[in-house]
Enzyme design. Sequence first.
Site, PDB file in Angstrom:
ATOM      1  CB  SER A   1      -0.955   0.015   1.192  1.00 21.99           C
ATOM      2  OG  SER A   1      -0.237  -0.036   2.405  1.00 21.99           O
ATOM      3  CB  VAL A   2       3.536   2.700   1.736  1.00 23.20           C
ATOM      4  CG1 VAL A   2       4.488   3.897   1.651  1.00 23.20           C
ATOM      5  CG2 VAL A   2       2.392   3.002   2.698  1.00 23.20           C
TER       6      VAL A   2
ATOM      7  CG  HIS B   1       7.443  -0.892   3.820  1.00 21.18           C
ATOM      8  ND1 HIS B   1       7.034  -0.351   2.621  1.00 21.18           N
ATOM      9  CD2 HIS B   1       6.400  -1.619   4.279  1.00 21.18           C
ATOM     10  CE1 HIS B   1       5.787  -0.740   2.373  1.00 21.18           C
ATOM     11  NE2 HIS B   1       5.381  -1.515   3.359  1.00 21.18           N
TER      12      HIS B   1
HETATM   13  P1  AMP Z   1       2.362  -2.306   2.921  1.00 21.01           P
HETATM   14  O1  AMP Z   1       0.875  -2.545   2.885  1.00 21.01           O
HETATM   15  O2  AMP Z   1       3.197  -3.532   2.917  1.00 21.01           O
HETATM   16  O3  AMP Z   1       2.762  -1.312   1.856  1.00 21.01           O
HETATM   17  O4  AMP Z   1       2.628  -1.647   4.340  1.00 21.01           O
HETATM   18  C1  AMP Z   1       2.410  -0.301   4.611  1.00 21.01           C
HETATM   19  C2  AMP Z   1       2.260  -0.188   6.091  1.00 21.01           C
HETATM   20  O5  AMP Z   1       2.468   1.165   6.453  1.00 21.01           O
HETATM   21  C3  AMP Z   1       0.876  -0.576   6.637  1.00 21.01           C
HETATM   22  O6  AMP Z   1       1.000  -1.623   7.575  1.00 21.01           O
HETATM   23  C4  AMP Z   1       0.365   0.715   7.268  1.00 21.01           C
HETATM   24  O7  AMP Z   1      -0.370   0.480   8.446  1.00 21.01           O
HETATM   25  C5  AMP Z   1       1.654   1.467   7.534  1.00 21.01           C
HETATM   26  N1  AMP Z   1       1.555   2.910   7.558  1.00 21.01           N
HETATM   27  C6  AMP Z   1       0.960   3.718   6.648  1.00 21.01           C
HETATM   28  N2  AMP Z   1       1.117   5.004   6.991  1.00 21.01           N
HETATM   29  C7  AMP Z   1       1.846   5.026   8.140  1.00 21.01           C
HETATM   30  C8  AMP Z   1       2.334   6.063   8.995  1.00 21.01           C
HETATM   31  N3  AMP Z   1       2.101   7.364   8.740  1.00 21.01           N
HETATM   32  N4  AMP Z   1       3.036   5.702  10.101  1.00 21.01           N
HETATM   33  C9  AMP Z   1       3.266   4.398  10.369  1.00 21.01           C
HETATM   34  N5  AMP Z   1       2.832   3.380   9.605  1.00 21.01           N
HETATM   35  C10 AMP Z   1       2.127   3.680   8.495  1.00 21.01           C
END
Ligand code: AMP
Length: 117
Positions: free
Chosen positions: A98-99, A103
């Site tokens: 999602s980001v 990571h």
């Molecule tokens: P992914 O779905 O593998 O891309 O993981 C993205 C993760 O980032 C998810 O588990 C979200 O809960 C987390 N996330 C998104 N925005 C933030 C933020 N501002 N601070 C901390 N975690 C975040």
Amino acid sequence: MNPNDEKDIFQKIIDREIPAEILMEDGQCIVIRDINPGAPVHVLIIPKKNILRLAEVQESDVSILGSLLLMAQKFAQTHGLSKGFRVVINNGPDAGESVPHLHVHLLAGKPMIWPPC
Ligand code: AMP
């Protein structure tokens, strides 16, 4: 990153433009607490270099990849995760990414099942 592109949320956290709970940091990466935890311990290990995802990694990024896993090990050792921990990288939409900034998730603090899906 193209200078015209909007920074992703993790780059804004790395650049201290938006707040996050930064738990550990070194020259290559930061460790933050996930805002939507999937386990009692759920942190994200994020390279300071803006790499979109594992599929975009270059040969020259090999030391960054190593640093992410070594940071996971260090986090586990310093936070008493002796009963186990899991590391996950979601790459692409089918995997739940999602980001768009590479990571590593580190999850721990409860027994986990496998496979996860
Ligand atoms: P992914 O779905 O593998 O891309 O993981 C993205 C993760 O980032 C998810 O588990 C979200 O809960 C987390 N996330 C998104 N925005 C933030 C933020 N501002 N601070 C901390 N975690 C975040």
